[in-house]
Design a protein around this motif. Structure first.
Motif, short mmCIF file in Angstrom:
data_model
loop_
_atom_site.label_atom_id
_atom_site.label_comp_id
_atom_site.label_asym_id
_atom_site.label_seq_id
_atom_site.Cartn_x
_atom_site.Cartn_y
_atom_site.Cartn_z
N THR A 142 0.82 -1.21 0.00
CA THR A 142 0.00 0.00 0.00
C THR A 142 0.86 1.26 0.00
OG1 THR A 142 -1.78 -1.15 1.16
CG2 THR A 142 -1.78 1.24 1.31
N THR A 198 -11.66 -0.22 -0.89
CA THR A 198 -10.69 -1.30 -0.72
C THR A 198 -10.57 -2.14 -1.98
OG1 THR A 198 -12.25 -2.96 0.08
CG2 THR A 198 -11.37 -1.41 1.71
N GLY A 199 -9.54 -2.97 -2.01
CA GLY A 199 -9.32 -3.82 -3.16
C GLY A 199 -10.45 -4.80 -3.39
N THR A 200 -10.95 -5.39 -2.32
CA THR A 200 -12.03 -6.36 -2.49
C THR A 200 -13.30 -5.69 -3.02
OG1 THR A 200 -13.04 -8.32 -1.48
CG2 THR A 200 -13.01 -6.30 -0.16
N ASN A 201 -13.53 -4.41 -2.68
CA ASN A 201 -14.64 -3.67 -3.27
C ASN A 201 -14.49 -3.56 -4.77
OD1 ASN A 201 -14.59 -1.34 -0.50
ND2 ASN A 201 -15.93 -3.08 -0.74
N GLY A 219 -9.47 -11.11 -2.60
CA GLY A 219 -10.22 -10.47 -1.54
C GLY A 219 -11.04 -11.47 -0.76
N SER A 227 -6.10 -0.62 -6.21
CA SER A 227 -6.33 -0.11 -4.86
C SER A 227 -4.96 0.04 -4.21
CB SER A 227 -7.25 -1.04 -4.07
OG SER A 227 -7.53 -0.50 -2.79
N LYS A 228 -4.78 -0.43 -2.98
CA LYS A 228 -3.52 -0.39 -2.26
C LYS A 228 -2.78 0.94 -2.44
CE LYS A 228 -2.65 -5.28 -1.36
NZ LYS A 228 -2.69 -5.25 0.09
N PRO A 263 -7.31 4.92 2.06
CA PRO A 263 -8.15 3.94 1.37
C PRO A 263 -8.69 4.50 0.06
CG PRO A 263 -8.76 4.12 3.69
CD PRO A 263 -7.84 5.26 3.39
N ALA A 320 -9.84 3.02 -4.16
CA ALA A 320 -9.88 1.98 -5.20
C ALA A 320 -10.64 2.50 -6.40
CB ALA A 320 -10.57 0.72 -4.66
#
Length: 422
Positions: free
Chosen positions: A49, A110-113, A140, A266-267, A275, A277
């Motif tokens: 990140t 976030t990345g998973t989003n 994620g 993201s990151k 945060p 993304a």
């Protein structure tokens, strides 16, 4: 060091504080300081990140100035001056020089989003449900992204709820160097009785981070793109960890000269650890209806501000890119030396791999890797492991790390391997 409150109140789900059980108070570029005043060199960098280091002063000033001006901090998906500046900078500095034409979707931060939005968009655009993903992939831990994530540790943490909607295929090298795993994919697509539902999209990391720094060959990636084009399947590149310069190019797929239909970032996108993304998509794929995919914290204006400053500072020419590649060669050479010592002197079959400053040493055993990284922490280096059993010692140092810190960290790692395994 006072850790009692933290140990008592924080959930047992915590991970990094178990490996690095000190209380940190300050950070600058590639160095962290704990509350006793001890410094550590950071080869973790927020799990990728903090590509531009801790508290980068060139980026921090843009953030301070924006806050001092009473700029919009939270604005749902309102149009703001910060958003416009980011999009204009992204287009001018990143898209146009690379010949890219993408629309930008800001999901949750976030990345998973981003992955959730990408795979859902692929399904909406193609009217098909299946997503092809690959062995050892990590995308994620929310339910949609988890369905495309290989590691059982994460998949078994659903309380028994099955993950659905994805089909796993072997990643490049999974069956050994002599096997092109895309032969299997192409065979399934051409066989109506093969059991593979024609996918809406294929999601892939060009370098698998959590999976153990597994590197997809450039020809393999080009062939994957051509298979997707031939079968009307969307190519989704998850560039959450491998992007933003980590492999030596802003996008990791640039090395293979492929153009994904959808990209997730993201990151390090915010440049400052905030945060942030986004999902990039070919314009004709923007099939969303208003509000169909939303979130309270989509479009974080502080991150727009730092991200735009980052792009202007580091990506307006190729100087930074070439420096990352140079540092990557330094790490590659030293990791090869450590791997050779483990193999020749300790009988531990070890190997180096990676791209740019996303590199690892596979030591074949999580226990061995833990000994090395544990000793490294005692010696002042923060470095983690990855892979299905944590068998890969993994370098994710800041891309801005000074040469002297980089060399010192590599010296510490080499000495730690010798201490831990002598």
């Amino acid at each position: 060091m006072q850790t009692q409150t933290l140990e008592r109140m924080e959930s047992d789900v915590r991970t990094y504080s178990r490996s690095f059980p000190v209380v940190f108070t300050k950070a600058q570029n590639a160095r962290l300081t704990d509350e006793t005043g001890r410094e550590y060199i950071d080869f973790l960098a927020g799990a990728g990140t903090l590509n531009y280091g801790h508290n980068n002063p060139k980026i921090k000033q843009a953030l301070v100035d924006y806050l001092a001006s009473d700029g919009i901090v939270h604005g749902l998906d309102f149009w703001t001056a910060a958003k416009r500046d980011y999009l204009e900078t992204l287009e001018e500095v990143i898209f146009k020089p690379r010949g890219l034409d993408y629309k930008v979707h800001f999901p949750g931060p976030t990345g998973t989003n981003a992955v959730e939005a990408a795979i859902r968009l692929a399904r909406v655009a193609k009217g098909r449900h299946n997503i092809v993903t690959f062995t050892n992939g990590f995308h994620g831990v929310t339910m949609g992204a988890l369905a495309t994530t290989g590691n059982r540790k994460f998949r078994e943490a659903t309380g028994g709820v099955p993950t659905q909607g994805a089909s796993f295929l072997p990643y490049d090298g999974y069956m050994g160097e002599a096997t092109d795993t895309l032969d299997y994919f192409e065979k399934l697509l051409g066989d109506k009785s093969g059991g593979l539902d024609v996918p809406a999209g294929v999601i892939v990391e060009t370098v698998q981070g959590e999976g153990g720094i597994n590197v997809a060959g450039l020809d393999w990636l080009k062939r994957l793109e051509s298979i997707c084009r031939a079968h009307d399947i969307l190519l989704i590149v998850d560039d959450i960890q491998a992007g933003c310069g980590r492999t030596g190019k802003f996008f990791s797929f640039e090395h293979a000269d492929v153009v994904p239909d959808i990209v997730t970032n993201s990151k390090s996108l915010s440049g400052f650890g905030l945060p942030f993304a986004h999902v990039l998509m070919r314009p004709e794929l923007d099939k969303w209806k208003p509000g169909q995919y939303n979130g309270t914290f989509r479009g974080f204006n502080l991150a727009f501000t730092t991200a735009a400053a980052t792009l202007r500072q580091y990506w307006s020419d190729d100087v930074f890119e070439r420096d990352v590649q140079r540092k990557g060669r330094i790490v590659e050479e030293r990791f090869q030396k450590i791997a050779a010592w483990l193999t020749d002197e300790r009988g531990i079959e070890a190997s180096e791999r990676g791209r740019g400053l996303m590199r690892g040493i596979d030591v074949g055993s999580g226990a061995i890797a833990d000994k090395i990284t544990g000793q490294a922490f005692e010696n002042g280096l923060i470095i983690e492991t990855s892979g299905q059993d944590g068998e890969v010692v993994k370098c994710l140092c800041p891309l801005t790390i000074p040469d002297e810190d980089l060399i010192e960290a590599l010296d510490i790692l080499e000495a730690s391997a010798r201490q831990a395994l002598s």
